[in-house]
Design a protein around this motif. Sequence first.
Motif, PDB file in Angstrom:
ATOM      1  N   PRO A   1      44.151  38.028  38.157  1.00 10.71           N
ATOM      2  CA  PRO A   1      44.114  39.325  37.475  1.00 10.71           C
ATOM      3  C   PRO A   1      43.261  40.301  38.290  1.00 10.71           C
ATOM      4  CG  PRO A   1      43.668  37.531  35.944  1.00 10.71           C
ATOM      5  CD  PRO A   1      43.638  36.926  37.316  1.00 10.71           C
TER       6      PRO A   1
ATOM      7  N   GLN B   1      52.401  47.636  37.251  1.00  7.48           N
ATOM      8  CA  GLN B   1      51.545  46.519  36.865  1.00  7.48           C
ATOM      9  C   GLN B   1      52.416  45.359  36.383  1.00  7.48           C
ATOM     10  OE1 GLN B   1      48.026  46.321  36.553  1.00  7.48           O
ATOM     11  NE2 GLN B   1      47.602  48.342  37.394  1.00  7.48           N
TER      12      GLN B   1
ATOM     13  N   HIS C   1      51.593  41.126  35.219  1.00  5.67           N
ATOM     14  CA  HIS C   1      50.690  39.972  35.112  1.00  5.67           C
ATOM     15  C   HIS C   1      49.265  40.312  35.546  1.00  5.67           C
ATOM     16  CE1 HIS C   1      54.337  37.633  34.471  1.00  5.67           C
ATOM     17  NE2 HIS C   1      54.817  38.099  35.610  1.00  5.67           N
ATOM     18  N   GLY C   2      48.841  41.540  35.301  1.00  3.94           N
ATOM     19  CA  GLY C   2      47.497  41.950  35.682  1.00  3.94           C
ATOM     20  C   GLY C   2      47.351  42.309  37.143  1.00  3.94           C
TER      21      GLY C   2
END
Length: 381
Positions: free
Chosen positions: A281, A306, A308-309
């Motif tokens: 992340p 963006q 999955h972080g």
Amino acid sequence: MTGLLVIAIPKELAPGEQRVATVPDVVRNLKKSGCEVRVEHDAGAMAYYTDAAFTAAGATIVSDRDALLAGARIVLAVQPPTVAEAEQLPEGTIVIGFMNPAGNIEAIKKMRDRKITAFALELVPRISRAQSMDALSSQATAGGYVAVILGAEHCPKFLPMLTTAAGTIRPSTVLILGAGIAGLMAIATAKRLGALVEAYDVRRAAGEQVRSLGAKFLELEINAEGQGGYARELTAEEKIKEQEMVSAAVARADIIITTAAIPGRKAPVLVTKETVATMKPGAVIIDMAAETGGNCELTQAGRTVQAHGVTIIGPKNLPAKVPFHASQMYAKNLQSFLTLLVDKNGVLVTEYTDEILTASLLVHGGQVRHQPTKDLLEKTP
């Protein structure tokens, strides 16, 4: 001024383009060669080269595009001419700059029909005597630098290791995929900022250059050295092996800069959407191949997304983000190229027999001279 060879520098009109095709220092040298140099009003303003600086170097500032081009034998540009710009060029004008042959077919047709002579800098052969004319390399250098700065801006971490009263902060890991000119500049820049740097390239010969810059080279028993210093396309089995190793490196990286490109082809996918899901992340991907399809499967050209972080940035025209020095290098490339076209007395050569001119000649005498572009043109309705 009558009788002098006139060289014209128009203002770049493409959205986001801040570079200019020449700079005052180069103008001085062109003047010494017996040329008249005309610069369109505010052509260098976005790159912080003022009209006053051009005037002091001996250029004539012209506000009207028609007046700029009237009587000009050579036009120097950065971006490929549009159809409208090609229509403005007087018959017989020589245009030098990037031409994007595969993506600018209608403008090439227009230049052909108007008997314009066009030299494409992306077609300059990568031989030793052409190094000073290699605009692809000079602009890739600028792009590699900006990519790292952009990655650092979006990364939520420090890049260098820091020892503070609040404890020791480990350095960030930067992964460079593709160790060509842009990649090597990205490696050097990331190292200067204190990051741990890893790099991968399918060309094993690139390993020595990577290690010389202080980065770790990710080894894979594949030799994909192609012609002209570029990489060849990998086989299906090689792609699987590459993907496994790259995926592991991607998962531990804080910033990833991808630079892999194959001339005239869609950029290879190096980072799949499944791989993105394994990343930390806050990790950042700067996809320098965004304009040709992207090395990351989730890249969107010209946008920041963006997933999955992870922040995935698909920048366009990175060299234009450092327009002062990118213009300076580009102008020097053009100055070197002009030595093949204009003699010391400011007289144009009449035969394009030099191998560099022959290779980079795109359109001349009402014909498309570059065979791949000619083939593409014939297939285009």
